[in-house]
Design an enzyme around this catalytic site. Structure first.
Site, PDB file in Angstrom:
ATOM      1  N   PRO A   3      36.617  20.041  46.759  1.00  0.00           N
ATOM      2  CA  PRO A   3      36.928  18.619  46.590  1.00  0.00           C
ATOM      3  C   PRO A   3      37.139  17.929  47.929  1.00  0.00           C
ATOM      4  CG  PRO A   3      38.261  19.970  45.120  1.00  0.00           C
ATOM      5  CD  PRO A   3      37.572  20.905  46.058  1.00  0.00           C
ATOM      6  N   GLU A   4      36.684  16.687  48.016  1.00  0.00           N
ATOM      7  CA  GLU A   4      36.902  15.916  49.237  1.00  0.00           C
ATOM      8  C   GLU A   4      38.237  15.174  49.137  1.00  0.00           C
ATOM      9  OE1 GLU A   4      33.630  14.270  51.209  1.00  0.00           O
ATOM     10  OE2 GLU A   4      32.166  15.529  50.186  1.00  0.00           O
ATOM     11  N   LYS A  40      42.580  17.531  52.703  1.00  0.00           N
ATOM     12  CA  LYS A  40      42.319  18.304  51.493  1.00  0.00           C
ATOM     13  C   LYS A  40      43.527  19.130  51.061  1.00  0.00           C
ATOM     14  CE  LYS A  40      37.397  18.504  52.602  1.00  0.00           C
ATOM     15  NZ  LYS A  40      36.191  19.341  52.749  1.00  0.00           N
ATOM     16  N   ARG A  44      26.750  24.868  55.987  1.00  0.00           N
ATOM     17  CA  ARG A  44      26.787  23.798  54.985  1.00  0.00           C
ATOM     18  C   ARG A  44      25.461  23.060  54.982  1.00  0.00           C
ATOM     19  NH1 ARG A  44      31.944  22.427  53.410  1.00  0.00           N
ATOM     20  NH2 ARG A  44      30.851  21.432  51.697  1.00  0.00           N
TER      21      ARG A  44
END
Length: 267
Positions: A2-3, A51, A256
């Site tokens: 999650p951001e 986060k 990523r």
């Protein structure tokens, strides 16, 4: 993972559901062994930094980092029997919430909380953020801007989606060295992140596309993706850029996925 907008959204929800009142805290799974220390205590404040989620009680702070697999689920009382591996359960006066699969769920003292926050860069969703701290790191680095924006010690809360989208929105090639970014560009990026991420807190999804590029205006099909939201380049490899029509490019950077438009974001 999650951001940052998701964690701030959770903090607001938990403050609304449980803040200012005693909360029953348990660990049905048994792995959060310190749950008893805050069980029955008043939740003073729920907040997020990047986060990381913090539940502040008088005896200490529950620090939660969801990681890749952590999730919260909630419902109105009465609480049902735990299902699966529930790391932490909260029960308030009207709702109950279960936490499963987090990377971290631990009780910390104030100095330990301060140490975590000190390691994090400024968070665009926090009013105490100092964006100049991030620019000091960026402007002194030869590392690509794409990598720097994902470094939580440089900028907290920004993940893969916001990284790709904010660079597209400002026509900046992701491989630009940080030291080549000028202060005006940085201010524009920061201000845009503040707007985009605040909208994400309100809606619970990431939308980055300007009105003139929305499906109802251009006639294209709405985006179909489990992440939701209308975006320019994220997870659109090979699809036409919504602005110029060039196929969206993709590469892996530091483990990523990175997305950009070669024409709108020239080298």
């Amino acid at each position: 993972m999650p951001e940052g907008h998701t964690l701030h959204r959770l903090a607001r929800l938990h403050q609304r559901r449980y803040g200012g009142a005693p909360v029953r805290v348990s660990s049905p799974q048994g792995k959060f062994t310190e749950a008893s220390a805050v069980d029955g205590q008043v939740l003073v404040k729920a907040e997020a930094h990047g986060k990381h989620l913090f539940h502040h009680y008088e005896p200490g702070t529950v620090h939660i980092h969801l990681g890749l697999y952590g999730t919260f689920s909630e419902a109105k009382l009465p609480a049902l029997p735990p299902v699966g591996q529930v790391r932490m359960r909260l029960i308030g006066s009207t709702h109950w919430t279960d936490l499963r699969g987090p990377n971290r769920c631990e009780l910390l003292m104030p100095d330990q909380v301060d140490a975590i926050k000190a390691r994090l860069g400024p968070d665009p969703l926090r009013r105490d953020a100092r964006p100049e701290r991030a620019f000091e790191r960026i402007s002194a680095s030869r590392t690509s801007l794409a990598a720097l924006l994902m470094d939580q010690s440089v900028l907290a809360g920004v993940g893969n989606v916001y990284r790709a989208e904010v660079l597209f929105r400002h026509g900046i090639n992701p491989m630009l060295p940080g030291r080549s970014l000028d202060p005006v560009q940085w201010k524009e990026i920061w201000d845009d992140l503040v707007v985009l991420m605040r909208a994400g807190v309100r809606s619970g999804r990431i939308d980055t596309v300007a009105d003139e590029h929305l499906p109802e205006v251009t006639g294209r099909a709405p985006r179909q993706d489990r992440h939701g939201g209308e975006v320019y380049v994220y997870r659109r490899t090979g699809q036409p850029c919504l602005v110029c029509g060039t196929p969206v490019a993709h590469k892996e950077l530091a483990g990523r996925n990175l997305y950009w438009c070669p024409v709108c974001q020239p080298a």
